[in-house]
Design an enzyme around this catalytic site. Structure first.
Site, PDB file in Angstrom:
ATOM      1  N   GLY A  18      22.085 -57.085-112.066  1.00  0.00           N
ATOM      2  CA  GLY A  18      23.004 -57.590-111.056  1.00  0.00           C
ATOM      3  C   GLY A  18      23.434 -56.437-110.163  1.00  0.00           C
ATOM      4  N   ARG A  30      39.675 -57.960-116.568  1.00  0.00           N
ATOM      5  CA  ARG A  30      38.498 -57.596-117.353  1.00  0.00           C
ATOM      6  C   ARG A  30      38.526 -58.264-118.724  1.00  0.00           C
ATOM      7  NH1 ARG A  30      40.249 -52.817-114.775  1.00  0.00           N
ATOM      8  NH2 ARG A  30      38.770 -52.004-113.249  1.00  0.00           N
ATOM      9  N   VAL A  65      34.750 -53.155-120.990  1.00  0.00           N
ATOM     10  CA  VAL A  65      33.901 -52.132-121.588  1.00  0.00           C
ATOM     11  C   VAL A  65      34.391 -51.655-122.953  1.00  0.00           C
ATOM     12  CG1 VAL A  65      35.021 -50.174-120.431  1.00  0.00           C
ATOM     13  CG2 VAL A  65      32.600 -50.044-121.081  1.00  0.00           C
ATOM     14  N   ASP A 124      37.661 -44.705-113.275  1.00  0.00           N
ATOM     15  CA  ASP A 124      39.096 -44.676-112.982  1.00  0.00           C
ATOM     16  C   ASP A 124      39.570 -43.245-112.750  1.00  0.00           C
ATOM     17  OD1 ASP A 124      39.764 -47.610-113.740  1.00  0.00           O
ATOM     18  OD2 ASP A 124      38.715 -46.837-115.483  1.00  0.00           O
ATOM     19  N   ARG A 158      38.556 -42.161-109.408  1.00  0.00           N
ATOM     20  CA  ARG A 158      39.452 -42.748-108.405  1.00  0.00           C
ATOM     21  C   ARG A 158      40.757 -41.958-108.328  1.00  0.00           C
ATOM     22  NH1 ARG A 158      38.126 -48.859-110.546  1.00  0.00           N
ATOM     23  NH2 ARG A 158      36.469 -49.354-109.037  1.00  0.00           N
ATOM     24  N   HIS A 212      40.034 -49.296-120.011  1.00  0.00           N
ATOM     25  CA  HIS A 212      39.531 -49.422-118.652  1.00  0.00           C
ATOM     26  C   HIS A 212      40.022 -50.787-118.170  1.00  0.00           C
ATOM     27  CE1 HIS A 212      37.038 -49.519-115.136  1.00  0.00           C
ATOM     28  NE2 HIS A 212      36.261 -50.495-115.584  1.00  0.00           N
ATOM     29  N   THR A 253      32.513 -54.715-107.445  1.00  0.00           N
ATOM     30  CA  THR A 253      32.463 -53.252-107.338  1.00  0.00           C
ATOM     31  C   THR A 253      31.191 -52.770-108.018  1.00  0.00           C
ATOM     32  OG1 THR A 253      33.589 -52.756-109.433  1.00  0.00           O
ATOM     33  CG2 THR A 253      34.983 -53.188-107.522  1.00  0.00           C
TER      34      THR A 253
END
Length: 317
Positions: free
Chosen positions: A16, A92, A126, A152, A155, A179, A234
């Site tokens: 994907g 998530r 995850v 993360d 970021r 996460h 994302t």
């Protein structure tokens, strides 16, 4: 008879957005001479393999093919991105039941072939799926870990670099824990090239430290939701994170990265996978690194672990 691992071979399960972007990043890295792509949709895997292969004249020689589970037995790293995607408004952890079911099939196929490579879990959630993959595979803990808060943390470094007008590579700071929504910015150990973060902020004219830290931590936590709202998914950032982790493994760099692995007592946390800085090399996760945390951060970290444990209770392994 044990299979000899080919250190120049990687497999990506799931083509994907995240899987194909990761495959593209790995093609450009020059780390591997062979890459196998697997997907429940064979046509999609074949299409991605062809598309990415057409960029090889501008990169390095490499064989990229769509394959089967038999083709990944000797892969040094098996990157697992397969799973349902995160939809707008969905956390998530909402993905748990759907993706655990998918993992039962994937990990079962890998385990029965006695693959000797490292399983790098990227699919969300995850931390939960890393725990599931470890239990279902029966592989050693060092060989099963997740990308965790590597993205993360990137970021966080990016936002701090932008705010402080400094190269993000000079920022040393961690996002730890889940996460996801209970992640923690470990401000107590943050610095810019050895200068405590609060001191560096003052140098740059920022004095409202507590409010600034809270704002940045929220921006990091909400980054994925913001991107998903705007473009539905994302994938570029995590693709580069996957590439970085693979670099550390294949080159045996002993790099310290915030990957998701099983905890054994640090800060009173045990029996759950979450992210803490760890040394990553050719054998996978070699050792977790103790970092300085305030009492408040330790409490938040344990809350993050407890939230993940509650989810694990609903999974029958």
């Amino acid at each position: 008879m044990s299979t000899v691992v080919n250190s120049r071979k990687v497999a990506v399960i799931g083509t994907g957005f995240v899987g194909s972007s990761s495959a593209f990043a790995l093609m450009e890295s020059g780390l591997f001479s062979e890459m196998i792509l697997l997907d429940a949709d064979q046509n999609r895997a074949e299409g991605e393999a062809l598309d990415i292969s057409h960029g090889l004249p501008f990169a390095r020689p490499m064989k990229i093919t769509a394959g089967t589970y038999d083709d990944l037995v000797d892969a040094a790293i098996i990157v697992i991105t397969a799973g349902a995607g995160q939809k707008p408004g969905e956390t998530r952890l909402d993905l748990v039941k759907k993706n655990v079911a998918i993992f039962r099939t994937i990990i079962g196929e890998i385990a029965k072939r006695n693959c000797q490579g490292i399983l790098l879990i990227v699919a969300n959630p995850v931390d939960i799926l890393t725990y599931v993959a470890l239990k279902l595979s029966g592989f050693p803990e060092n060989r099963v870990f997740g990308s965790g808060t590597t993205l993360d943390t990137a970021r966080l470094k990016y936002l701090l670099g932008e705010r402080l007008s400094v190269d993000a590579r000079s920022v040393h700071a961690w996002i730890i824990g889940e996460h996801g929504d209970s992640q923690i910015a470990a401000w107590s150990s943050a610095n810019v090239s050895g200068v405590p973060l609060s001191d560096f902020c003052s140098m740059r004219g920022f004095t409202e430290h507590d409010q600034n830290m809270e704002d940045i931590a929220e921006d990091v936590k909400n980054s994925a939701y913001k991107i998903i709202e705007k473009k539905k998914a994302t994938y570029y950032g995590v693709a580069v994170a996957v590439r970085r982790i693979c670099e550390a493994i294949i080159r045996d760099e002993k790099s310290v990265l915030p990957v998701s692995s099983i905890q054994h007592g640090a800060f009173g946390i045990d029996g759950v996978a979450l992210s803490m800085p760890a040394i990553v090399g050719k054998n996978g996760v070699e050792k977790q690194i103790p970092i300085k945390l305030s009492e408040k951060e330790q409490v938040e970290l344990r809350k993050s672990a407890d939230a993940l444990k509650e989810v694990l209770k609903s999974i029958d392994l």
